[in-house]
Design a protein around this motif. Structure first.
Motif, short mmCIF file in Angstrom:
data_model
loop_
_atom_site.label_atom_id
_atom_site.label_comp_id
_atom_site.label_asym_id
_atom_site.label_seq_id
_atom_site.Cartn_x
_atom_site.Cartn_y
_atom_site.Cartn_z
N HIS A 1 9.76 12.85 7.72
CA HIS A 1 8.97 12.25 6.64
C HIS A 1 9.33 12.92 5.30
O HIS A 1 9.50 14.13 5.24
N ASN A 2 9.41 12.13 4.23
CA ASN A 2 9.87 12.67 2.95
C ASN A 2 9.03 13.83 2.43
O ASN A 2 9.56 14.84 1.97
N ARG A 3 7.72 13.72 2.50
CA ARG A 3 6.86 14.80 2.00
C ARG A 3 7.15 16.08 2.79
O ARG A 3 7.23 17.17 2.24
N VAL B 1 19.83 11.20 10.86
CA VAL B 1 20.58 9.95 11.05
C VAL B 1 20.85 9.29 9.69
O VAL B 1 21.73 8.44 9.59
N ASP B 2 20.07 9.67 8.65
CA ASP B 2 20.33 9.09 7.33
C ASP B 2 21.13 10.05 6.44
O ASP B 2 21.16 9.87 5.22
N ALA B 3 21.77 11.08 7.05
CA ALA B 3 22.48 12.10 6.24
C ALA B 3 23.41 11.41 5.24
O ALA B 3 24.30 10.67 5.63
N ALA C 1 3.90 4.87 7.11
CA ALA C 1 3.66 4.01 5.95
C ALA C 1 4.91 3.73 5.12
O ALA C 1 4.85 2.96 4.17
N THR C 2 6.04 4.37 5.49
CA THR C 2 7.26 4.12 4.72
C THR C 2 8.14 3.14 5.51
O THR C 2 7.80 2.73 6.62
N SER C 3 9.29 2.81 4.96
CA SER C 3 10.06 1.70 5.54
C SER C 3 10.97 2.09 6.70
O SER C 3 11.41 1.21 7.45
N PHE C 4 11.32 3.35 6.84
CA PHE C 4 12.31 3.79 7.85
C PHE C 4 13.66 3.08 7.67
O PHE C 4 14.39 2.88 8.64
N LEU C 5 13.94 2.71 6.46
CA LEU C 5 15.21 1.99 6.23
C LEU C 5 16.38 2.93 5.91
O LEU C 5 17.53 2.47 5.81
N ARG D 1 0.83 -1.22 0.00
CA ARG D 1 0.00 0.00 0.00
C ARG D 1 0.87 1.27 0.00
O ARG D 1 0.43 2.35 0.36
N TYR D 2 2.11 1.10 -0.40
CA TYR D 2 3.08 2.18 -0.28
C TYR D 2 2.64 3.43 -1.06
O TYR D 2 2.64 4.54 -0.53
N ARG D 3 2.27 3.27 -2.33
CA ARG D 3 1.97 4.44 -3.15
C ARG D 3 0.82 5.25 -2.55
O ARG D 3 0.85 6.48 -2.51
C1 LIG Z 1 15.50 17.99 1.19
C2 LIG Z 1 15.65 16.49 1.27
C3 LIG Z 1 16.80 15.93 1.81
C4 LIG Z 1 16.94 14.55 1.89
N1 LIG Z 1 18.09 14.03 2.44
C5 LIG Z 1 18.26 12.67 2.48
C6 LIG Z 1 19.44 12.11 3.04
O1 LIG Z 1 20.37 12.81 3.47
N2 LIG Z 1 19.53 10.74 3.09
C7 LIG Z 1 18.54 9.94 2.60
O2 LIG Z 1 18.67 8.70 2.66
N3 LIG Z 1 17.44 10.45 2.02
C8 LIG Z 1 17.26 11.79 1.96
N4 LIG Z 1 16.11 12.30 1.41
C9 LIG Z 1 15.17 11.38 0.72
C10 LIG Z 1 14.01 10.82 1.55
O3 LIG Z 1 13.36 11.84 2.23
C11 LIG Z 1 14.45 9.74 2.53
O4 LIG Z 1 15.26 8.78 1.91
C12 LIG Z 1 13.21 9.01 3.10
O5 LIG Z 1 12.34 9.93 3.71
C13 LIG Z 1 13.66 7.98 4.11
O6 LIG Z 1 12.57 7.37 4.72
P1 LIG Z 1 12.23 5.83 4.46
O7 LIG Z 1 13.48 5.03 4.68
O8 LIG Z 1 11.05 5.49 5.25
O9 LIG Z 1 11.95 5.87 2.91
P2 LIG Z 1 11.04 4.93 1.98
O10 LIG Z 1 9.99 5.78 1.41
O11 LIG Z 1 10.67 3.69 2.66
O12 LIG Z 1 12.05 4.61 0.78
C14 LIG Z 1 12.92 3.47 0.79
C15 LIG Z 1 14.35 3.92 0.60
O13 LIG Z 1 14.51 4.54 -0.67
C16 LIG Z 1 15.48 5.58 -0.58
N5 LIG Z 1 14.82 6.85 -0.94
C17 LIG Z 1 13.52 7.16 -0.80
N6 LIG Z 1 13.28 8.40 -1.30
C18 LIG Z 1 14.46 8.87 -1.74
C19 LIG Z 1 14.87 10.07 -2.35
N7 LIG Z 1 14.00 11.06 -2.64
N8 LIG Z 1 16.17 10.23 -2.67
C20 LIG Z 1 17.08 9.26 -2.42
N9 LIG Z 1 16.74 8.08 -1.85
C21 LIG Z 1 15.45 7.89 -1.52
C22 LIG Z 1 15.96 5.62 0.86
O14 LIG Z 1 17.15 4.87 0.95
C23 LIG Z 1 14.82 4.94 1.60
O15 LIG Z 1 15.22 4.33 2.79
C24 LIG Z 1 15.93 13.70 1.36
C25 LIG Z 1 14.76 14.27 0.81
C26 LIG Z 1 14.62 15.65 0.78
C27 LIG Z 1 13.37 16.22 0.17
#
Ligand SMILES: Cc1cc2nc3c(=O)[nH]c(=O)nc-3n(C[C@H](O)[C@H](O)[C@H](O)COP(=O)(O)OP(=O)(O)OC[C@H]3O[C@@H](n4cnc5c(N)ncnc54)[C@H](O)[C@@H]3O)c2cc1C
Length: 457
Positions: free
Chosen positions: A333-335, A364-366, A230-234, A218-220
């Motif tokens: 959160h990405n959004r 922490v994911d910098a 709803a995202t993975s936090f991976l 249901r990710y999208r």
């Molecule tokens: C201004 C800005 C800065 C960001 N800085 C970082 C950062 O320093 N490190 C980082 O890992 N992500 C960054 N992101 C991308 C994204 O926001 C995060 O990867 C995501 O929110 C991580 O949460 P999740 O693991 O639940 O992602 P999910 O939505 O579960 O996605 C799975 C994996 O896909 C990768 N991913 C997802 N979206 C992106 C994206 N837009 N760009 C690159 N990889 C992505 C990540 O590795 C993530 O763990 C940034 C986004 C924005 C808008």
């Protein structure tokens, strides 16, 4: 007895699907080493949140290695000095490592390779960065065609299990103490929220993967809703290499529903590294010319606005919720990252590099590539975007993505407001301890568009 083999660990802190460890374990006694290197030229020192994570990830890796009869050796200094010295001390003839693509790691690999036999393996990306090219052999600059071409090379190679045992040398060389590296904050100890939110290390990564398994289909539909988990936090686990993208792919690809969208996001990570390989200075240099002379705000008022943004006190609830989530947990959160980043660059007219730096220090994911690519994409200064004039309206974004519960969680001053008011509390409805807006949306928009007109001429 074979001579020992050094495994040089960096952002690949795992035992399974780790080609350097697998290869070394088949060759002789293994000496796994992590070098804390803040000295290699152009090296970007890790931010505070990353250092916190690193401490725990190294502790977890050492414990996992000990279960296999091995251990982690810690050394500090320039990799190009430390690794040859360690090879001499132990009689090791080879160093095995995974490829890394940040400019400083590429420098370090070149320098180390001149002094000791360095064998580099793939495994931190779905496809080795640089390997996906256009029909004419050129690297891609835009995500969509990049992803299409990458998808044709999927699935990634099968996952390699961790070797049953990792052969140990007859005696162990000295290791520095992790505690002496002072990676954890002390006074003040700001890491309480990080401790509550995360379990760094390979086990923590796989626990996150499992927790996400039931949600992937249901990710999208849900990924843009900050009030849902709803995202993975991976992301920090992937950044530190505690899990490989191939492991994520193979675990999720069969989830059905909209899991393709999730895999496409994992592909963004590959894409970002592909951009960095072409433009190593991307973290500090805008890719589009108008941004070289952009009239960014500077001076006392701009600095005060920057501080308000960092502290989550802009008067825009969705922005403030995101910035406080970031400070508290090291993640946003990405959004909301998109909204908060756009707000800094367009509403406050503050140079995207100031925001990139703040994220670098607090996430922490910098990640050099993902951070720079996403900041430049949001600013419109990147190779893949020209969107400065598309100015996100934080208030309508907050309503559209149903952020009321998220705001209540992170901005408790507003918790009592009803859904209809919480996204944009009227001046009379704002509690005394919640600030008024730094700038009105319409005025900010006009100011930003005028700045763009000036820059592009
Ligand atoms: C201004 C800005 C800065 C960001 N800085 C970082 C950062 O320093 N490190 C980082 O890992 N992500 C960054 N992101 C991308 C994204 O926001 C995060 O990867 C995501 O929110 C991580 O949460 P999740 O693991 O639940 O992602 P999910 O939505 O579960 O996605 C799975 C994996 O896909 C990768 N991913 C997802 N979206 C992106 C994206 N837009 N760009 C690159 N990889 C992505 C990540 O590795 C993530 O763990 C940034 C986004 C924005 C808008």
């Amino acid at each position: 007895m074979h001579s020992p083999v050094i495994v040089w660990l960096r952002r690949d802190l795992r035992l399974s699907d780790q080609a350097a460890i697998a290869e070394a374990a088949g060759k002789g006694p293994v000496i796994p080493v992590y070098v804390l290197d803040d000295e290699t030229p152009r090296h970007r020192a890790m931010g505070g949140a990353s250092r916190w994570w690193l401490h725990h990830s190294l502790a977890s890796l050492d414990a996992a290695l000990r279960e296999k009869g091995s251990r982690l050796i810690l050394r500090r200094g320039k990799c190009e000095d430390v690794l040859p010295a360690l090879a001499e001390e132990t009689g090791a003839r080879e160093v095995h490592a995974l490829h890394h693509y940040e400019p400083w790691w590429r420098n370090a690999e070149k320098a180390v390779g001149k002094r000791v036999a360095l064998h580099l393996h793939h495994g931190n990306y779905l496809v080795p960065p640089g390997a996906v090219t256009t029909g004419a052999g050129a690297p891609y600059k835009i995500y969509t065609p990049f992803w299409r071409a990458l998808s044709e090379r999927m699935p990634p190679p099968e996952v390699q299990p961790c070797p049953d045992a990792i052969p140990a040398p007859e005696s162990w060389v000295r290791s520095e103490s992790l505690a002496d590296w002072n990676l954890l904050p002390v006074e003040p100890d700001w890491a309480g929220g990080l401790r509550d939110a995360w379990e760094p290390g390979e086990d923590g990564a796989h626990a996150r993967l499992q927790a996400f398994a039931g949600k992937a289909s249901r990710y999208r539909e849900q990924r843009d809703l900050p009030s849902r988990d709803a995202t993975s936090f991976l992301s920090p686990h992937l950044h530190f290499g505690e899990i490989s993208p191939a492991q994520v792919w193979h675990a999720m690809a069969g989830a059905g529903g909209s899991v393709e969208t999730f895999l496409g996001e994992v592909g963004w990570r590959d894409y970002a590294q592909n951009v960095i390989l072409q433009f190593p200075d991307y973290g500090g240099k805008s890719a589009r010319e108008p941004f070289d002379s952009f009239p960014w705000r500077t001076g006392e008022n701009a600095e005060a606005d920057l501080r308000a943004w960092q502290q989550g006190r802009t008067g825009y609830p969705i922005v403030d919720a995101g910035m406080r989530q970031l400070w508290h947990t090291g993640w946003m959160h990405n959004r909301v990252r998109m909204i908060a980043a756009s707000f800094l660059v367009k509403h406050l007219l503050i140079d995207w590099r100031r925001g990139e730096q703040w994220f670098w220090d607090t996430l922490v994911d910098a990640d050099y590539a993902s951070n720079a690519v996403n900041w430049q994409w949001t600013a419109g200064s990147g190779v893949d975007s020209n969107m400065f004039v598309r100015i996100m309206a934080p208030l309508s974004q907050s309503e559209k993505f149903d952020a009321a519960a998220y705001i209540r969680q992170w901005v408790p001053e507003l918790a009592d407001l009803p859904d209809a008011e919480i996204h944009d509390p009227a001046p009379m409805a704002r509690p005394a301890d919640y600030p008024s807006r730094l700038i009105d949306h319409r005025a900010a928009r006009e100011r930003a568009l005028a700045a763009w007109e000036q820059a592009k001429d």
